[in-house]
Design a protein around this motif. Sequence first.
Motif, PDB file in Angstrom:
ATOM      1  N   MET A 121       0.802  -1.219   0.000  1.00  0.00           N
ATOM      2  CA  MET A 121       0.000   0.000   0.000  1.00  0.00           C
ATOM      3  C   MET A 121       0.839   1.276   0.000  1.00  0.00           C
ATOM      4  SD  MET A 121      -3.005  -1.312  -0.086  1.00  0.00           S
ATOM      5  CE  MET A 121      -4.080   0.056   0.249  1.00  0.00           C
ATOM      6  N   MET A 177       2.160   5.622  -4.736  1.00  0.00           N
ATOM      7  CA  MET A 177       0.828   5.092  -4.433  1.00  0.00           C
ATOM      8  C   MET A 177      -0.006   6.143  -3.709  1.00  0.00           C
ATOM      9  SD  MET A 177       0.401   1.834  -5.170  1.00  0.00           S
ATOM     10  CE  MET A 177       1.405   0.569  -5.878  1.00  0.00           C
ATOM     11  N   ARG A 178      -1.224   6.300  -4.172  1.00  0.00           N
ATOM     12  CA  ARG A 178      -2.196   7.165  -3.516  1.00  0.00           C
ATOM     13  C   ARG A 178      -3.511   6.408  -3.508  1.00  0.00           C
ATOM     14  NH1 ARG A 178       1.957   9.076  -2.723  1.00  0.00           N
ATOM     15  NH2 ARG A 178       2.723  11.156  -3.144  1.00  0.00           N
ATOM     16  N   TRP A 179      -4.166   6.323  -2.350  1.00  0.00           N
ATOM     17  CA  TRP A 179      -5.388   5.543  -2.231  1.00  0.00           C
ATOM     18  C   TRP A 179      -6.496   6.390  -1.616  1.00  0.00           C
ATOM     19  CZ3 TRP A 179      -5.222   0.820  -4.381  1.00  0.00           C
ATOM     20  CH2 TRP A 179      -3.974   0.209  -4.516  1.00  0.00           C
ATOM     21  N   SER A 180      -7.675   6.276  -2.174  1.00  0.00           N
ATOM     22  CA  SER A 180      -8.848   6.799  -1.475  1.00  0.00           C
ATOM     23  C   SER A 180      -9.141   5.796  -0.358  1.00  0.00           C
ATOM     24  CB  SER A 180     -10.052   6.874  -2.423  1.00  0.00           C
ATOM     25  OG  SER A 180     -10.464   5.571  -2.812  1.00  0.00           O
ATOM     26  N   GLY A 238     -10.827   2.796  -1.970  1.00  0.00           N
ATOM     27  CA  GLY A 238      -9.877   2.034  -2.782  1.00  0.00           C
ATOM     28  C   GLY A 238      -8.890   1.271  -1.923  1.00  0.00           C
ATOM     29  N   GLY A 239      -8.395   1.911  -0.861  1.00  0.00           N
ATOM     30  CA  GLY A 239      -7.473   1.248   0.051  1.00  0.00           C
ATOM     31  C   GLY A 239      -8.133   0.082   0.761  1.00  0.00           C
ATOM     32  N   MET A 286      -8.453  -2.790  -1.733  1.00  0.00           N
ATOM     33  CA  MET A 286      -7.164  -3.426  -2.002  1.00  0.00           C
ATOM     34  C   MET A 286      -6.715  -4.271  -0.811  1.00  0.00           C
ATOM     35  SD  MET A 286      -4.726  -4.208  -3.958  1.00  0.00           S
ATOM     36  CE  MET A 286      -4.971  -3.176  -5.383  1.00  0.00           C
TER      37      MET A 286
END
Length: 169
Positions: A139, A144-147, A150-151, A154
Motif C-alpha cells: 500500500m 501510491m495514492r489511495w482513497s 480504494g485502500g 485493495m
Amino acid sequence: TRRSLAILRPALILADGAVWIWNLADEYVDQRIEVSDFYHAAEHLAAVAAACFPDPPVAAAWLDARTGELLTLGPLPLLAALDRLTPPTPKAAEVRRVERAYFASRLDRMDYPSLRLDGLPIGSGPIESAADHVVQRRMKRAGMRWSEAGGDAMLALRARLRSRRPLAA
C-alpha cells in the motif's frame, strides 16, 4: 457439496496489552482467547530489572530467571518474585509497583505454559511481520495514492489472496 452448520472457534487476540485493543476485541469478538504479547511483557520485566539492579550482569541474571519463570510457570511465580524484591530507591519502588500492577491486571492473558502446550502463539512478531508484508509493502509503494474506499478494497483483496482463500464464493 453439502452445506452444514459452521463450527465456530474462539478467535485468538494477541496484543501488546494496550487497553484500547482489548476494548476493541470486546466490542467485535464474542468468543476469544486473549493473550498479552510475551515479548512486551519481557520489556516490562526489563524495566524492573534496570530500576532495581544497578549492576548490569545482576539485572540480566534476574531478568533471565523471571522471563524463564513467566514462560514456563506463568505469572503467579513472577508476582511472588516481584513481591520479594526490595527496590534500592523510591524511584525503583515506583517502577516495581507500576510493573507489578501491569502483570496483576493481565493474569488471565499470560498463561504462557498452557498457551504453548496448545500450540498457540505468545508473541505478536509474526502478526506484525504479516501486517508489514501484506499492508505496508503493497500500500505504500512509491507513487501510491489511495482513497479510503480504494485502500479498503485493495486490503480486502490482499488479505484474501495471502490467505489463499478463493476469490469467488
